[in-house]
Design an enzyme around this catalytic site. Structure first.
Site, PDB file in Angstrom:
ATOM      1  N   SER B 128       2.869  20.156  -4.525  1.00 31.33           N
ATOM      2  CA  SER B 128       3.726  19.315  -4.987  1.00 31.33           C
ATOM      3  C   SER B 128       4.299  19.885  -6.168  1.00 31.33           C
ATOM      4  CB  SER B 128       2.127  18.174  -5.780  1.00 31.33           C
ATOM      5  OG  SER B 128       2.022  18.680  -6.377  1.00 31.33           O
ATOM      6  N   LYS B 167       8.330  24.199 -14.616  1.00 30.06           N
ATOM      7  CA  LYS B 167       9.340  23.461 -14.447  1.00 30.06           C
ATOM      8  C   LYS B 167      10.547  24.193 -15.738  1.00 30.06           C
ATOM      9  CE  LYS B 167      10.410  19.827 -12.247  1.00 30.06           C
ATOM     10  NZ  LYS B 167       8.855  19.542 -11.493  1.00 30.06           N
TER      11      LYS B 167
END
Lengths: 209, 209
Positions: B128, B167
DNA sequence: TTCTATTCGGAACGCGTGTTCTGCTAGGAA
DNA sequence: TTCCTAGCAGAACACGCGTTCCGAATAGAA
């Protein structure tokens, strides 16, 4: 961690700090001064206790040979790996000459090189290797080899396309399948004669600045 | 590299090998035996020459204190980093408690931790995190922090979505933009209150087995 | 109390280790 | 030749360093 006297705990802490600072273990009299202990015999007494309890190991033949066994004082072995150049889509992979000397080096742990010989590193240029989950500026640690087993990640030069790529190698009948590490991306199929294996990928490292 | 006698070259090679094997420098008599030199004074004579030529440095106060200056004998400092758990999309990020003791460790060079404190590691579970160019089984080295500057790569917990993600962080007006490392993928926008920063990503490591 | 084990202080012993001193040899320059 | 220097051999010296020995505290058990 219990069962140690305050003095023994202080000696352990001092050992850790001394080895970290100086790169060699302290002498008994260094410990005596550092921990404010009155006599060398007290240090020896407590070192023997620590050794019996399994916290340290000593080599009686060599002075200053105190080894910490819990890992915090021990430096794992690292290998300087030469960065022989950059890897980019359109340019050939630099060839690693084992004897030559290279300017830039990366320090790698033996876990990263897996104790292999003929290890070198490449700096990734551009984003063309992104399907190998490697981005611009990343470091790829390689083992020089001309062959590889199925499923291994290799650096390859595709002669016709004049392309460099990092992919997993599979043989599909009489054709070669080069599979990206990112499994949502599509593989490349090619003839064995079109493929030149430049090395096996051992580890990739990304520094996020 | 020239200007050294065969004996001096042999001493340099022996130093390198001895330090690599034993983790501490040899005594003068170790060098004498290892290089088959007839007298300690000859060793001392050549060590002084090597020191004058800048190949080694010695600490006269401490026995066995010979330091190689060309880097090949010096071990770069490494830090054992605790692996506090796994990072996966649907589960929260394990919290690193600086004092606690963790079972598994990774050895990282100081280049990878950049000398930071409060460094821990996470093992990536599943695919993921692939938009962060990180795959199943990879190791992420983190610095524990609650805030981050624009453009830094962070590990975040999105409260509403109950999602974990890696991120780059950007503030777009009064909203937060979370940008994947793979720039072909789309960013996420969210409210600041929905974001919990669990740490800053320092380095990612992929071992290809 | 008395006995015993643990911990500590002080001092000395002996070996490891870096250093120095003296002399030797080979080779080159004047 | 003579003189100088680099390199070496052997021995001795001085000190760092681990170790040991003898006792003195201290505390707990009987």
């Amino acid at each position: 961690m219990k069962g140690l006297s305050a003095k023994q705990q202080a000696i352990l802490d001092f050992l850790r700090q001394f080895i970290r600072n100086k790169d060699y273990p302290p002498s008994i009299r260094d410990i005596q001064l550092g921990c404010e202990i009155s006599s060398t015999s007290v240090v020896d007494y407590n070192l023997k206790a620590l050794e019996r309890l399994g916290y340290i190991r000593r080599d009686r033949e060599v002075s200053r040979a105190i080894e910490m066994l819990d890992g915090t004082g021990r430096r794992p072995h690292t290998v300087p790996v030469p960065i022989v150049g950059t890897i980019a889509a359109g340019s050939p992979i630099p060839v690693f000459e084992p004897g030559a000397s290279y300017g830039e080096m990366v320090d790698a742990t033996e876990e990263m090189t897996r104790g292999k010989e003929n290890v070198y590193a490449l700096r990734v240029k551009g984003t063309s290797m992104i399907d190998a989950l490697v981005n611009d500026g990343d470091i790829v640690i390689m083992e020089r080899t001309n062959s590889a087993d199925d499923g291994e990640m290799i650096a390859a030069w595709l002669k016709d396309e004049e392309e460099t790529t990092l992919k997993r190698l599979y043989t599909d009948g009489d054709r070669i399948r080069l599979q990206p590490a990112n499994e949502t991306m599509k593989p490349i199929y090619t003839r064995p004669e079109n493929l030149e294996i430049m090395g096996r990928v051992l580890t990739t490292i990304s520094h996020h600045h």
